[in-house]
Design a protein around this motif. Structure first.
Motif, PDB file in Angstrom:
ATOM      1  N   VAL A  67      53.691   7.521  29.507  1.00 20.66           N
ATOM      2  CA  VAL A  67      53.315   8.727  30.247  1.00 20.66           C
ATOM      3  C   VAL A  67      53.854   9.966  29.540  1.00 20.66           C
ATOM      4  N   CYS A  68      52.978  10.920  29.295  1.00 19.95           N
ATOM      5  CA  CYS A  68      53.393  12.247  28.842  1.00 19.95           C
ATOM      6  C   CYS A  68      53.445  13.148  30.069  1.00 19.95           C
ATOM      7  N   LEU A  69      54.657  13.566  30.441  1.00 22.23           N
ATOM      8  CA  LEU A  69      54.797  14.344  31.672  1.00 22.23           C
ATOM      9  C   LEU A  69      54.110  15.703  31.578  1.00 22.23           C
ATOM     10  N   TYR A  70      54.020  16.254  30.371  1.00 18.00           N
ATOM     11  CA  TYR A  70      53.290  17.520  30.244  1.00 18.00           C
ATOM     12  C   TYR A  70      51.793  17.311  30.487  1.00 18.00           C
ATOM     13  N   ALA A  71      51.252  16.220  29.988  1.00 15.31           N
ATOM     14  CA  ALA A  71      49.836  15.934  30.259  1.00 15.31           C
ATOM     15  C   ALA A  71      49.622  15.707  31.749  1.00 15.31           C
ATOM     16  N   ALA A  72      50.574  15.022  32.379  1.00 11.05           N
ATOM     17  CA  ALA A  72      50.459  14.786  33.822  1.00 11.05           C
ATOM     18  C   ALA A  72      50.421  16.100  34.588  1.00 11.05           C
ATOM     19  N   MET A  73      51.095  17.097  34.040  1.00  9.03           N
ATOM     20  CA  MET A  73      51.154  18.407  34.698  1.00  9.03           C
ATOM     21  C   MET A  73      49.859  19.196  34.594  1.00  9.03           C
ATOM     22  N   THR A  74      48.884  18.699  33.826  1.00 10.39           N
ATOM     23  CA  THR A  74      47.585  19.385  33.785  1.00 10.39           C
ATOM     24  C   THR A  74      46.699  18.972  34.944  1.00 10.39           C
ATOM     25  N   LEU A  75      47.199  18.056  35.768  1.00  6.52           N
ATOM     26  CA  LEU A  75      46.449  17.621  36.948  1.00  6.52           C
ATOM     27  C   LEU A  75      47.273  17.906  38.195  1.00  6.52           C
ATOM     28  N   GLY A  76      46.604  17.987  39.291  1.00  9.77           N
ATOM     29  CA  GLY A  76      47.316  18.100  40.555  1.00  9.77           C
ATOM     30  C   GLY A  76      47.517  19.522  41.017  1.00  9.77           C
ATOM     31  N   GLU A  77      48.069  19.587  42.198  1.00  6.38           N
ATOM     32  CA  GLU A  77      48.128  20.820  42.951  1.00  6.38           C
ATOM     33  C   GLU A  77      48.979  21.899  42.283  1.00  6.38           C
ATOM     34  N   GLU A  78      50.078  21.470  41.663  1.00  7.81           N
ATOM     35  CA  GLU A  78      51.046  22.449  41.195  1.00  7.81           C
ATOM     36  C   GLU A  78      50.861  22.784  39.725  1.00  7.81           C
ATOM     37  N   ARG A  79      49.681  22.485  39.177  1.00  4.88           N
ATOM     38  CA  ARG A  79      49.534  22.704  37.745  1.00  4.88           C
ATOM     39  C   ARG A  79      49.762  24.165  37.380  1.00  4.88           C
ATOM     40  N   ALA A  80      49.387  25.071  38.285  1.00  4.27           N
ATOM     41  CA  ALA A  80      49.533  26.506  37.977  1.00  4.27           C
ATOM     42  C   ALA A  80      50.996  26.886  37.759  1.00  4.27           C
ATOM     43  N   THR A  81      51.891  26.249  38.515  1.00  4.46           N
ATOM     44  CA  THR A  81      53.318  26.587  38.421  1.00  4.46           C
ATOM     45  C   THR A  81      53.860  26.413  37.003  1.00  4.46           C
ATOM     46  N   PHE A  82      53.384  25.356  36.325  1.00  5.95           N
ATOM     47  CA  PHE A  82      53.942  25.030  35.014  1.00  5.95           C
ATOM     48  C   PHE A  82      52.945  25.266  33.886  1.00  5.95           C
ATOM     49  N   ALA A  83      51.858  25.968  34.193  1.00  6.60           N
ATOM     50  CA  ALA A  83      50.788  26.131  33.203  1.00  6.60           C
ATOM     51  C   ALA A  83      51.305  26.693  31.886  1.00  6.60           C
ATOM     52  N   GLU A  84      52.196  27.667  31.972  1.00  8.45           N
ATOM     53  CA  GLU A  84      52.638  28.319  30.740  1.00  8.45           C
ATOM     54  C   GLU A  84      53.478  27.400  29.866  1.00  8.45           C
ATOM     55  N   SER A  85      54.352  26.601  30.459  1.00 10.03           N
ATOM     56  CA  SER A  85      55.168  25.728  29.615  1.00 10.03           C
ATOM     57  C   SER A  85      54.351  24.531  29.120  1.00 10.03           C
ATOM     58  N   VAL A  86      53.344  24.129  29.889  1.00  5.97           N
ATOM     59  CA  VAL A  86      52.450  23.073  29.415  1.00  5.97           C
ATOM     60  C   VAL A  86      51.689  23.558  28.182  1.00  5.97           C
ATOM     61  N   ARG A  87      51.151  24.768  28.285  1.00  8.28           N
ATOM     62  CA  ARG A  87      50.438  25.330  27.144  1.00  8.28           C
ATOM     63  C   ARG A  87      51.362  25.426  25.927  1.00  8.28           C
ATOM     64  N   ALA A  88      52.608  25.844  26.151  1.00 16.24           N
ATOM     65  CA  ALA A  88      53.546  26.000  25.041  1.00 16.24           C
ATOM     66  C   ALA A  88      53.841  24.659  24.369  1.00 16.24           C
ATOM     67  N   TYR A  89      54.012  23.616  25.193  1.00 15.46           N
ATOM     68  CA  TYR A  89      54.277  22.282  24.628  1.00 15.46           C
ATOM     69  C   TYR A  89      53.171  21.870  23.671  1.00 15.46           C
ATOM     70  N   PHE A  90      51.920  22.019  24.108  1.00 15.59           N
ATOM     71  CA  PHE A  90      50.805  21.549  23.275  1.00 15.59           C
ATOM     72  C   PHE A  90      50.565  22.460  22.078  1.00 15.59           C
ATOM     73  N   THR A  91      50.689  23.773  22.263  1.00 16.66           N
ATOM     74  CA  THR A  91      50.513  24.648  21.092  1.00 16.66           C
ATOM     75  C   THR A  91      51.631  24.411  20.083  1.00 16.66           C
ATOM     76  N   ASP A  92      52.857  24.195  20.552  1.00 19.83           N
ATOM     77  CA  ASP A  92      53.953  23.904  19.627  1.00 19.83           C
ATOM     78  C   ASP A  92      53.658  22.648  18.809  1.00 19.83           C
ATOM     79  N   TRP A  93      53.191  21.621  19.500  1.00 22.24           N
ATOM     80  CA  TRP A  93      52.907  20.356  18.815  1.00 22.24           C
ATOM     81  C   TRP A  93      51.794  20.550  17.775  1.00 22.24           C
ATOM     82  N   VAL A  94      50.694  21.147  18.224  1.00 21.99           N
ATOM     83  CA  VAL A  94      49.545  21.315  17.329  1.00 21.99           C
ATOM     84  C   VAL A  94      49.910  22.214  16.143  1.00 21.99           C
TER      85      VAL A  94
END
Lengths: 188, 188
Positions: free
Chosen positions: B101-128
């Motif tokens: 399980v990638c917890l950041y990917a999990a955070m792209t689904l569900g009710e609270e995705r907006a709360t962590f949207a910015e750090s999720v985006r940062a995780y993936f842009t950093d990786w890419v």
DNA sequence: GTCTATAAAGCGATAGAC
DNA sequence: GTCTATCGCTTTATAGAC
């Protein structure tokens, strides 16, 4: 919205939207009631077993769509390259118009994943096998086709995650386009 | 388990396990309490703001791990091929040992995705971006490196979905191995 | 730092009128 | 087929003892 006398498949469509936006586990009955405009009574009239009944119905509807628009064409189209092009077109348009969420992929996470594990597995094996069949029609060996099909489905699914993370449809469409190109190159 | 006098990072580790197994939204406080062996009082002592505090702490810990073990090495390793090989080794082992399980990917689904949207985006842009940097070190053009990096991350993320759907670690490891091969071929 | 008891709110599900 | 009222339970969060 109140007295509209819906039928069950209207309700399923509305539910799918809520589940895509809020997830299977969040979306409380109050939220579902509010966002679909369907009252508690109607909900339990259509889905007597409650939320798990709703989830099952929504997944079944997705399964039927993919069978008809993706899996069957992949198996039946004689020219492998045409089959690949059609799949990429259908799948790209589908997920863009469905909030960039694959409900079967969503079902691999969360508390109730065990309940639907078998139909989730079936969805992905059907997709991979149908694509592999098309690639074999295009001239690839069984093993090469299986591996390429699995990678393609994985890349599209990952593309959905990235499209949600970036909040950008084009990210998904670009990834699907490159998957198509790679598959067509392999067939050439 | 009761009087162990944990510190906060022990608690974060235990929480990460629960969130991977049950999802962010399910895992009720009672479940968390039971599965971690940490009482309600301790939980609110470490995470005064409750569940969202816990989610934030867990995501931060994942972010630190990836910075140290994946992103920084990708940027710093001089030979692009070595950087790619190291990334694939670390990432494969990480996700196999973390319930796929990638917890950041999990955070792209569900009710609270907006709360962590910015750090999720940062995780993936950093990786890419880190992977793209490594591929550029290996001789690829900026555009080719960006596209290849995005596709690689997407395929690995999709590989996690398929590995969960098939309940099979090897599915993920095979996909990661083919991603590695494709990247190395592109550098050759 | 950890415990237990409990408050306040929200949940899924049911009942019965229309 | 739809509505509203309500039951019984679980939830998050807090309080106060140790």
């Amino acid at each position: 919205m109140a007295k509209t006398l819906l039928d069950r498949s209207d309700a399923v469509r509305a539910l799918a939207g809520v589940f895509r936006r809020r997830g299977f586990e969040s979306g409380s009955l109050s939220v579902i009631q509010h966002e679909t405009g369907i009252g508690r009574g109607s909900l339990y009239h259509f889905f007597p077993d409650g939320k798990s009944d709703m989830a099952r119905a929504v997944l079944d509807q997705v399964s039927v769509w993919f069978d008809e628009h993706v899996f069957e064409p992949l198996r039946a189209t004689e020219k492998g390259a045409d089959a690949v092009r059609a799949m990429c077109r259908e799948v790209g348009a589908y997920f863009v118009s469905r909030e960039r969420v694959c409900l079967y992929a969503a079902m691999t996470l969360g508390e109730e994943r065990a309940t639907f594990a078998e139909s989730v597995r079936a969805y992905f094996t059907d997709w991979v096998e149908a694509l592999s069949t098309a690639l074999q029609h295009g001239g690839l060996s069984d093993d090469a086709a299986d591996a390429a099909a699995l990678d393609a489905v994985a890349t599209i699914q990952g593309g959905l995650i990235l499209a949600r993370a970036y909040d950008d449809d084009q990210t998904l469409l670009d990834i699907v386009a490159r998957v198509e190109k790679r598959l067509l190159d392999a067939l050439a």
